[in-house]
Design an enzyme around this catalytic site. Structure first.
Site, PDB file in Angstrom:
ATOM      1  CG  ASP A  11      34.832  32.423  57.111  1.00 21.67           C
ATOM      2  OD1 ASP A  11      34.513  33.025  56.073  1.00 21.67           O
ATOM      3  OD2 ASP A  11      36.000  32.372  57.529  1.00 21.67           O
ATOM      4  CG  ASP A 130      40.549  31.437  48.842  1.00 26.49           C
ATOM      5  OD1 ASP A 130      40.255  32.586  49.210  1.00 26.49           O
ATOM      6  OD2 ASP A 130      39.769  30.474  48.933  1.00 26.49           O
TER       7      ASP A 130
END
EC number: 4.3.2.10
Length: 251
Positions: A11, A130
């Site tokens: 990330d 997600d």
């Protein structure tokens, strides 16, 4: 049987690799190029880079990172974050990405998935989902997990496959960063609903969790961040463990 893949996830925000819990509380994990180089040497099958605060002001930053990583690392790179148009897909592929991950824009503009898959081929279009448990089902969230969509995750996965997504990157928001294992019920529900490969993400804390993701969740690949970034386990250890448990991996 196709070998199951182990994919470290980086990330990236403001040019650094970070890791959070449940999509917040970010802590610095280092320089992306250095980390990518280490994973390449450790035997990772692929790498996923997600620009988690992608906005117009750091869009060019991730392109520079992708170029730098691609010049040193020769395993497939999936890159996502802030992909809003077919031109963004083109720019990331040109910079050295092998696959481009589309998340929020798949919801706001599903046609983008179809257009990108038609132009570049399904094999390089990943849709990231997600999902969070809401009552008796899972709901899709966007904008880095901040915005509820009202969409059912299983139905959404089927729709994305029909529009041309060649792979689904499935993250359980409930498990993200918790190290309590994948949401196996979610992973299995989506694996059973579609034919494209599923990358399970969110919750790896032990090597057994990876085995469970493949065995019980029926994932084609397992993605992890914390356990690798902070040195708890190495990729080669994870592969050896999976192999001992009868899972085909590339050693």
């Amino acid at each position: 049987m196709l070998a199951k893949r182990i994919i470290p996830c980086l990330d990236v925000t403001n040019g650094r690799v970070v890791k959070g819990v449940n999509f917040v509380e970010l802590k610095d994990a280092g320089d992306p190029v250095e980390i990518a180089r280490g994973y390449n040497e450790a035997g990772a099958d692929e790498l996923t880079f997600l620009d988690i605060t992608a906005s117009s002001d750091n869009r060019d930053l991730i392109l520079h990172i992708v170029e730098a990583v691609a010049s040193e690392v020769f395993i497939p790179l999936t890159v996502g974050g802030g992909v809003r148009a077919v031109a963004d897909v083109q720019r990331l592929l040109n910079a050295g990405a092998d696959k481009v991950s589309i998340n929020t824009s798949a919801v706001t503009n599903p046609q983008l998935v179809k257009d990108a898959a038609d132009r570049y081929g399904s094999q390089c279009i990943v849709v990231a989902i997600d999902a969070k448990r809401v009552g008796d089902h899972w709901e899709v969230f966007t904008h880095g997990g901040r915005t509820a969509t009202g969409l059912d995750a299983v139905e959404w996965a089927k729709k994305m496959e029909s529009l041309g997504a060649g792979e689904l990157l499935l993250t359980s928001m409930d498990r993200d960063g918790t190290k309590t294992g994948f949401d196996l019920e979610l992973t299995r529900a989506i694996s059973d609903a579609v034919d494209v490969p599923i990358v399970a993400s969110g919750g790896v804390g032990t090597l057994q969790h990876m085995v469970d993701g493949v065995r019980e969740g029926r994932a084609d690949a397992v993605l992890a961040a914390s356990i690798f970034h902070f040195g708890e386990y190495r990729v080669d250890e994870a592969k050896a463990y999976m192999k001992r448990h009868g899972i085909e991996v590339r050693l």
